[in-house]
Design a protein around this motif. Sequence first.
Motif, PDB file in Angstrom:
ATOM      1  N   ILE A   1       0.945  -1.061  -0.011  1.00 39.02           N
ATOM      2  CA  ILE A   1       0.010   0.027  -0.052  1.00 39.02           C
ATOM      3  C   ILE A   1       0.966   1.250  -0.028  1.00 39.02           C
ATOM      4  CG2 ILE A   1      -1.852   1.178   1.051  1.00 39.02           C
ATOM      5  CD1 ILE A   1      -2.569  -1.709   0.250  1.00 39.02           C
ATOM      6  N   LEU A   2       0.663   2.096  -1.097  1.00 40.47           N
ATOM      7  CA  LEU A   2       1.540   3.307  -1.249  1.00 40.47           C
ATOM      8  C   LEU A   2       0.709   4.698  -0.861  1.00 40.47           C
ATOM      9  CD1 LEU A   2       4.100   4.713  -2.013  1.00 40.47           C
ATOM     10  CD2 LEU A   2       3.279   4.609  -4.357  1.00 40.47           C
ATOM     11  N   LEU A   3       1.202   5.290   0.340  1.00 44.05           N
ATOM     12  CA  LEU A   3       0.725   6.661   0.534  1.00 44.05           C
ATOM     13  C   LEU A   3       1.638   7.822  -0.189  1.00 44.05           C
ATOM     14  CD1 LEU A   3      -0.971   8.037   3.413  1.00 44.05           C
ATOM     15  CD2 LEU A   3       1.182   9.041   2.797  1.00 44.05           C
ATOM     16  N   THR A   4       0.981   8.339  -0.970  1.00 47.78           N
ATOM     17  CA  THR A   4       1.854   9.607  -1.442  1.00 47.78           C
ATOM     18  C   THR A   4       1.182  11.119  -0.787  1.00 47.78           C
ATOM     19  OG1 THR A   4       1.825   8.335  -3.607  1.00 47.78           O
ATOM     20  CG2 THR A   4       2.385  10.498  -3.802  1.00 47.78           C
ATOM     21  N   ALA A   5       2.072  11.719  -0.752  1.00 49.62           N
ATOM     22  CA  ALA A   5       1.484  13.053   0.028  1.00 49.62           C
ATOM     23  C   ALA A   5       2.383  14.140  -0.577  1.00 49.62           C
ATOM     24  CB  ALA A   5       1.584  12.985   1.554  1.00 49.62           C
ATOM     25  N   VAL A   6       1.776  15.365  -0.616  1.00 50.53           N
ATOM     26  CA  VAL A   6       2.484  16.610  -0.769  1.00 50.53           C
ATOM     27  C   VAL A   6       2.204  17.465   0.445  1.00 50.53           C
ATOM     28  CG1 VAL A   6       2.757  18.628  -2.232  1.00 50.53           C
ATOM     29  CG2 VAL A   6       2.195  16.372  -3.131  1.00 50.53           C
ATOM     30  N   VAL A   7       3.316  17.980   1.335  1.00 52.10           N
ATOM     31  CA  VAL A   7       3.116  18.786   2.271  1.00 52.10           C
ATOM     32  C   VAL A   7       3.914  19.952   2.316  1.00 52.10           C
ATOM     33  CG1 VAL A   7       2.748  16.746   3.721  1.00 52.10           C
ATOM     34  CG2 VAL A   7       4.992  17.560   3.730  1.00 52.10           C
ATOM     35  N   ASP A   8       3.957  20.721   2.992  1.00 48.46           N
ATOM     36  CA  ASP A   8       4.445  22.168   3.165  1.00 48.46           C
ATOM     37  C   ASP A   8       5.865  21.953   3.808  1.00 48.46           C
ATOM     38  OD1 ASP A   8       5.183  24.829   4.881  1.00 48.46           O
ATOM     39  OD2 ASP A   8       4.285  25.272   3.066  1.00 48.46           O
ATOM     40  N   GLU A   9       6.840  22.577   3.308  1.00 50.25           N
ATOM     41  CA  GLU A   9       8.219  22.216   4.040  1.00 50.25           C
ATOM     42  C   GLU A   9       8.106  22.529   5.734  1.00 50.25           C
ATOM     43  OE1 GLU A   9      11.369  24.687   2.539  1.00 50.25           O
ATOM     44  OE2 GLU A   9      11.219  23.955   0.387  1.00 50.25           O
ATOM     45  N   GLY A  10       7.076  23.307   6.214  1.00 51.26           N
ATOM     46  CA  GLY A  10       7.214  23.747   7.590  1.00 51.26           C
ATOM     47  C   GLY A  10       6.737  22.483   8.354  1.00 51.26           C
ATOM     48  N   ILE A  11       5.812  21.608   7.752  1.00 54.44           N
ATOM     49  CA  ILE A  11       5.425  20.296   8.721  1.00 54.44           C
ATOM     50  C   ILE A  11       5.955  19.183   8.086  1.00 54.44           C
ATOM     51  CG2 ILE A  11       3.195  21.337   9.025  1.00 54.44           C
ATOM     52  CD1 ILE A  11       2.026  19.490   6.949  1.00 54.44           C
ATOM     53  N   HIS A  12       7.100  19.354   6.973  1.00 57.15           N
ATOM     54  CA  HIS A  12       7.875  17.948   6.669  1.00 57.15           C
ATOM     55  C   HIS A  12       8.118  16.940   7.584  1.00 57.15           C
ATOM     56  CE1 HIS A  12      10.808  15.797   4.200  1.00 57.15           C
ATOM     57  NE2 HIS A  12       9.687  15.383   3.661  1.00 57.15           N
ATOM     58  N   HIS A  13       8.964  17.454   8.527  1.00 55.34           N
ATOM     59  CA  HIS A  13       9.683  16.445   9.335  1.00 55.34           C
ATOM     60  C   HIS A  13       8.620  15.885  10.540  1.00 55.34           C
ATOM     61  CE1 HIS A  13      13.672  17.192   8.535  1.00 55.34           C
ATOM     62  NE2 HIS A  13      13.572  18.417   8.154  1.00 55.34           N
ATOM     63  N   GLN A  14       7.415  16.777  10.810  1.00 57.25           N
ATOM     64  CA  GLN A  14       6.242  16.402  11.729  1.00 57.25           C
ATOM     65  C   GLN A  14       5.493  15.186  10.826  1.00 57.25           C
ATOM     66  OE1 GLN A  14       3.800  19.507  12.976  1.00 57.25           O
ATOM     67  NE2 GLN A  14       2.332  17.991  13.985  1.00 57.25           N
ATOM     68  N   ALA A  15       5.106  15.217   9.593  1.00 52.64           N
ATOM     69  CA  ALA A  15       4.577  14.282   8.820  1.00 52.64           C
ATOM     70  C   ALA A  15       5.443  13.204   8.669  1.00 52.64           C
ATOM     71  CB  ALA A  15       4.440  14.888   7.427  1.00 52.64           C
ATOM     72  N   LEU A  16       6.738  13.346   8.605  1.00 56.21           N
ATOM     73  CA  LEU A  16       7.631  11.839   8.563  1.00 56.21           C
ATOM     74  C   LEU A  16       7.597  11.143   9.811  1.00 56.21           C
ATOM     75  CD1 LEU A  16      10.733  13.192   6.574  1.00 56.21           C
ATOM     76  CD2 LEU A  16       8.749  11.954   5.608  1.00 56.21           C
ATOM     77  N   ARG A  17       7.647  12.078  10.934  1.00 53.06           N
ATOM     78  CA  ARG A  17       7.496  11.219  12.250  1.00 53.06           C
ATOM     79  C   ARG A  17       6.152  10.623  12.383  1.00 53.06           C
ATOM     80  NH1 ARG A  17      10.083  15.690  14.052  1.00 53.06           N
ATOM     81  NH2 ARG A  17       8.101  16.521  14.824  1.00 53.06           N
ATOM     82  N   LEU A  18       5.114  11.386  12.197  1.00 52.07           N
ATOM     83  CA  LEU A  18       3.845  10.563  12.128  1.00 52.07           C
ATOM     84  C   LEU A  18       3.764   9.390  11.201  1.00 52.07           C
ATOM     85  CD1 LEU A  18       0.493  12.652  11.493  1.00 52.07           C
ATOM     86  CD2 LEU A  18       0.825  10.648  10.329  1.00 52.07           C
ATOM     87  N   ILE A  19       4.243   9.477   9.912  1.00 49.32           N
ATOM     88  CA  ILE A  19       3.981   8.079   9.285  1.00 49.32           C
ATOM     89  C   ILE A  19       4.902   6.852  10.220  1.00 49.32           C
ATOM     90  CG2 ILE A  19       4.867   7.131   7.129  1.00 49.32           C
ATOM     91  CD1 ILE A  19       4.084   9.883   5.889  1.00 49.32           C
ATOM     92  N   GLU A  20       6.227   7.363  10.455  1.00 53.62           N
ATOM     93  CA  GLU A  20       7.099   6.313  11.007  1.00 53.62           C
ATOM     94  C   GLU A  20       6.368   5.807  12.346  1.00 53.62           C
ATOM     95  OE1 GLU A  20      10.680   8.295  11.643  1.00 53.62           O
ATOM     96  OE2 GLU A  20      11.322   7.449   9.820  1.00 53.62           O
ATOM     97  N   ASP A  21       5.472   6.570  13.259  1.00 52.80           N
ATOM     98  CA  ASP A  21       4.876   6.073  14.386  1.00 52.80           C
ATOM     99  C   ASP A  21       3.684   5.296  14.014  1.00 52.80           C
ATOM    100  OD1 ASP A  21       6.606   7.713  15.867  1.00 52.80           O
ATOM    101  OD2 ASP A  21       5.225   9.419  16.226  1.00 52.80           O
ATOM    102  N   LEU A  22       3.263   5.409  12.857  1.00 48.91           N
ATOM    103  CA  LEU A  22       2.106   4.658  12.331  1.00 48.91           C
ATOM    104  C   LEU A  22       2.546   3.269  11.651  1.00 48.91           C
ATOM    105  CD1 LEU A  22      -0.492   7.477  11.453  1.00 48.91           C
ATOM    106  CD2 LEU A  22      -0.594   5.806  13.469  1.00 48.91           C
ATOM    107  N   ASP A  23       3.941   3.099  11.666  1.00 44.73           N
ATOM    108  CA  ASP A  23       4.488   1.835  11.014  1.00 44.73           C
ATOM    109  C   ASP A  23       4.702   2.050   9.459  1.00 44.73           C
ATOM    110  OD1 ASP A  23       5.939  -0.551  11.362  1.00 44.73           O
ATOM    111  OD2 ASP A  23       4.232  -1.870  10.910  1.00 44.73           O
ATOM    112  N   GLY A  24       4.628   3.307   9.042  1.00 48.51           N
ATOM    113  CA  GLY A  24       4.788   3.251   7.708  1.00 48.51           C
ATOM    114  C   GLY A  24       6.298   3.219   7.332  1.00 48.51           C
ATOM    115  N   LEU A  25       6.709   2.885   6.168  1.00 52.47           N
ATOM    116  CA  LEU A  25       8.116   2.708   5.760  1.00 52.47           C
ATOM    117  C   LEU A  25       8.364   3.815   4.425  1.00 52.47           C
ATOM    118  CD1 LEU A  25      10.823   1.080   5.830  1.00 52.47           C
ATOM    119  CD2 LEU A  25       9.773  -0.294   3.860  1.00 52.47           C
ATOM    120  N   LEU A  26       9.254   4.783   4.795  1.00 53.20           N
ATOM    121  CA  LEU A  26       9.649   5.841   4.024  1.00 53.20           C
ATOM    122  C   LEU A  26      10.561   5.553   3.295  1.00 53.20           C
ATOM    123  CD1 LEU A  26       9.639   8.463   6.823  1.00 53.20           C
ATOM    124  CD2 LEU A  26       7.939   8.151   5.286  1.00 53.20           C
TER     125      LEU A  26
END
Length: 102
Positions: A77-102
Amino acid sequence: MGEKNILAYFKSPEEAGEAAAKLRALRAADVSIDRISRYGEEYSVEFGDSLGILSAADPASSGMSHGGQGGPTGRDILLTAVVDEGIHHQALRLIEDLDGLL
């Protein structure tokens, strides 16, 4: 500020859906979820037959091989997202916390 792209792999649509909802709450510009496959999802005239034959002929299908290149991960399952630079690191942590593989 600019935008950043994120590609993350999940084991189930439910996991990816939870991440997508949280990314939307962070005001992600765009979020989509797709199932990926080694051979695509449609009939291929080039090969002259269905996906079933292609996937059955794969060395990883027999259980006698790990299929090369790291073996199966179970993350189709591939999740694709476009986020503002200001929340990029927060979004990456969120995905990792939900067991997503970056």
